[in-house]
Scaffold this active site. Structure first.
Site, short mmCIF file in Angstrom:
data_model
loop_
_atom_site.label_atom_id
_atom_site.label_comp_id
_atom_site.label_asym_id
_atom_site.label_seq_id
_atom_site.Cartn_x
_atom_site.Cartn_y
_atom_site.Cartn_z
N ASP A 1 8.82 -10.65 -15.36
CA ASP A 1 9.06 -10.84 -16.50
C ASP A 1 10.71 -10.92 -16.64
O ASP A 1 11.32 -11.10 -15.81
CB ASP A 1 8.42 -9.49 -17.29
CG ASP A 1 9.03 -8.28 -17.09
OD1 ASP A 1 9.95 -8.08 -16.31
OD2 ASP A 1 8.87 -7.35 -17.81
N CYS B 1 9.56 -6.46 -12.58
CA CYS B 1 9.76 -6.30 -13.95
C CYS B 1 10.96 -5.32 -13.80
O CYS B 1 11.56 -4.95 -12.87
CB CYS B 1 8.51 -5.76 -14.53
SG CYS B 1 7.84 -4.20 -14.47
N THR C 1 11.04 -1.98 -14.04
CA THR C 1 10.70 -0.85 -13.23
C THR C 1 9.61 -1.17 -12.07
O THR C 1 9.97 -0.20 -10.98
CB THR C 1 10.05 0.30 -14.02
OG1 THR C 1 8.83 -0.01 -14.54
CG2 THR C 1 11.01 0.79 -14.84
N HIS D 1 -1.61 1.23 5.63
CA HIS D 1 -2.73 2.16 4.97
C HIS D 1 -3.55 1.66 3.72
O HIS D 1 -4.79 2.07 3.70
CB HIS D 1 -2.21 3.40 4.62
CG HIS D 1 -1.40 4.32 5.65
ND1 HIS D 1 -1.02 5.61 5.67
CD2 HIS D 1 -1.04 3.74 6.91
CE1 HIS D 1 -0.48 5.81 7.03
NE2 HIS D 1 -0.22 4.92 7.61
N HIS E 1 -8.25 3.75 7.30
CA HIS E 1 -7.93 3.51 6.28
C HIS E 1 -8.94 2.37 5.72
O HIS E 1 -9.05 2.18 4.41
CB HIS E 1 -6.49 2.87 6.36
CG HIS E 1 -5.62 3.82 6.69
ND1 HIS E 1 -5.18 5.12 6.38
CD2 HIS E 1 -5.08 3.79 8.21
CE1 HIS E 1 -4.20 5.57 6.99
NE2 HIS E 1 -4.15 4.93 8.18
#
Length: 145
Positions: free
Chosen positions: A8, A65, A67, A98, A133
């Site tokens: 974004d 973006c 964050t 994992h 996993h």
């Protein structure tokens, strides 16, 4: 490896830097936009990119973006996606080894370009180690059904 790349407005500068970095490293990059720092809603980029990763059109995806949180939340709504928001190389490696993360999300307002490149490099070179996993990933996949 074909990489889906998107952002974004908050991640535009970082995406552009990563696009050049990835191409220099020999990756094929499919750019989902945005193509300017003008405001855009992150789901408009995250959903189509995540759908194409889930369908196998691209092997992995990277979305930026401000964050990395918003695009991670949006991408994780798409069936088959395991998006990981990482701001360090340890988390990036673990998200692949994992969690078999198929999308990496990054915050353009949180980390610098140099660290982002290191994270991307570690994330792309790390492989899922399966073992215990795999059982956990299968539980996630079963829940999505």
């Amino acid at each position: 490896m074909k990489i889906a790349l998107g952002c974004d407005h908050g991640g535009f500068e970082l995406k552009e830097d990563l696009k050049n970095f990835l191409i220099e490293q020999g990756y094929e990059v499919i750019d989902y936009g945005t193509n300017s720092p003008e405001m855009i809603d992150y789901p408009d980029i995250a959903f189509p990119l995540a759908k194409d990763v889930a369908k196998g059109k691209c092997e992995r995806g990277i979305i930026c973006c401000g964050t990395g949180v918003g695009v991670s939340i949006a991408a994780n709504k798409v069936h088959g996606i395991r998006a990981a928001n990482c701001h360090d190389t340890f988390s990036a490696r673990a998200s692949r080894e994992h969690n078999n993360a198929n999308i990496l999300t990054l915050g353009g307002r949180v980390i610098g370009k140099g660290l982002a490149q290191e994270i991307v490099q570690v994330w792309l070179k790390s492989e899922f180690i399966e073992g215990r996993h795999l059982r956990r990933i299968n539980k996630i996949s079963d829940y999505e059904k």
